[in-house]
Design a protein around this motif. Structure first.
Motif, PDB file in Angstrom:
ATOM      1  N   GLU A  29       0.817  -1.216   0.000  1.00 37.07           N
ATOM      2  CA  GLU A  29       0.000   0.000   0.000  1.00 37.07           C
ATOM      3  C   GLU A  29       0.854   1.271   0.000  1.00 37.07           C
ATOM      4  O   GLU A  29       0.320   2.369  -0.138  1.00 37.07           O
ATOM      5  CB  GLU A  29      -0.913   0.020   1.230  1.00 37.07           C
ATOM      6  N   LYS A  30       2.172   1.124   0.225  1.00 36.01           N
ATOM      7  CA  LYS A  30       3.087   2.281   0.309  1.00 36.01           C
ATOM      8  C   LYS A  30       2.627   3.248   1.396  1.00 36.01           C
ATOM      9  O   LYS A  30       2.556   4.458   1.199  1.00 36.01           O
ATOM     10  CB  LYS A  30       3.177   3.010  -1.037  1.00 36.01           C
ATOM     11  N   SER A  31       2.272   2.683   2.546  1.00 39.30           N
ATOM     12  CA  SER A  31       1.758   3.516   3.625  1.00 39.30           C
ATOM     13  C   SER A  31       2.184   2.966   4.979  1.00 39.30           C
ATOM     14  O   SER A  31       2.703   1.860   5.079  1.00 39.30           O
ATOM     15  CB  SER A  31       0.231   3.600   3.549  1.00 39.30           C
ATOM     16  N   LEU A  32       1.915   3.759   6.006  1.00 39.87           N
ATOM     17  CA  LEU A  32       2.244   3.389   7.374  1.00 39.87           C
ATOM     18  C   LEU A  32       1.010   2.778   8.020  1.00 39.87           C
ATOM     19  O   LEU A  32      -0.118   3.154   7.699  1.00 39.87           O
ATOM     20  CB  LEU A  32       2.647   4.665   8.115  1.00 39.87           C
ATOM     21  N   TYR A  33       1.224   1.842   8.929  1.00 40.52           N
ATOM     22  CA  TYR A  33       0.105   1.342   9.716  1.00 40.52           C
ATOM     23  C   TYR A  33       0.567   1.078  11.136  1.00 40.52           C
ATOM     24  O   TYR A  33       1.751   0.901  11.404  1.00 40.52           O
ATOM     25  CB  TYR A  33      -0.516   0.085   9.092  1.00 40.52           C
ATOM     26  N   ALA A  34      -0.404   1.102  12.048  1.00 36.96           N
ATOM     27  CA  ALA A  34      -0.148   0.800  13.450  1.00 36.96           C
ATOM     28  C   ALA A  34      -0.643  -0.607  13.721  1.00 36.96           C
ATOM     29  O   ALA A  34      -1.733  -0.975  13.294  1.00 36.96           O
ATOM     30  CB  ALA A  34      -0.884   1.788  14.346  1.00 36.96           C
ATOM     31  N   GLN A  35       0.184  -1.388  14.412  1.00 36.84           N
ATOM     32  CA  GLN A  35      -0.221  -2.736  14.770  1.00 36.84           C
ATOM     33  C   GLN A  35      -0.284  -2.848  16.282  1.00 36.84           C
ATOM     34  O   GLN A  35       0.655  -2.494  16.984  1.00 36.84           O
ATOM     35  CB  GLN A  35       0.750  -3.773  14.210  1.00 36.84           C
ATOM     36  N   MET A  36      -1.444  -3.323  16.747  1.00 37.86           N
ATOM     37  CA  MET A  36      -1.646  -3.538  18.172  1.00 37.86           C
ATOM     38  C   MET A  36      -2.178  -4.954  18.315  1.00 37.86           C
ATOM     39  O   MET A  36      -3.259  -5.253  17.820  1.00 37.86           O
ATOM     40  CB  MET A  36      -2.652  -2.521  18.721  1.00 37.86           C
ATOM     41  N   GLN A  37      -1.390  -5.807  18.956  1.00 37.33           N
ATOM     42  CA  GLN A  37      -1.654  -7.239  18.974  1.00 37.33           C
ATOM     43  C   GLN A  37      -1.860  -7.696  17.536  1.00 37.33           C
ATOM     44  O   GLN A  37      -0.998  -7.463  16.707  1.00 37.33           O
ATOM     45  CB  GLN A  37      -2.823  -7.554  19.904  1.00 37.33           C
TER      46      GLN A  37
END
Length: 86
Positions: A29-37
């Motif tokens: 996606e050429k993007s940032l994401y946040a991962q929580m669990q």
């Protein structure tokens, strides 16, 4: 566009209620994401150090004098710096 400009935002950060999140790059996606669990949430680039999350809260990264990112502020929690973890 490549993801080089997102690389400096990658890492582990404090989050609400004593939890922590990991910011990662989605190369497809050429993007940032946040991962929580196991959950992933996209974070949308607006301008340097400024992003929006999926709930339209503003996220602004804070830098030290030497330019390294030390944490972020969220408009959901005004005035609270969530620190970057080592």
């Amino acid at each position: 566009q490549d993801t080089k400009h997102l690389q400096e935002y990658v890492g582990r950060f404090e989050f609400e209620n004593g939890m922590e999140i990991a910011l990662k790059i989605d190369e497809k996606e050429k993007s940032l994401y946040a991962q929580m669990q196991e959950r992933k949430f996209p974070i949308f680039y607006v301008a340097e150090d400024n992003f929006l999350d999926i709930s339209d809260y503003k996220i602004r990264f804070q830098r030290a004098e030497n330019g390294t990112i030390i944490g972020y502020y969220s408009s959901k929690h005004e005035g609270k710096l969530f620190k970057k973890l080592k």
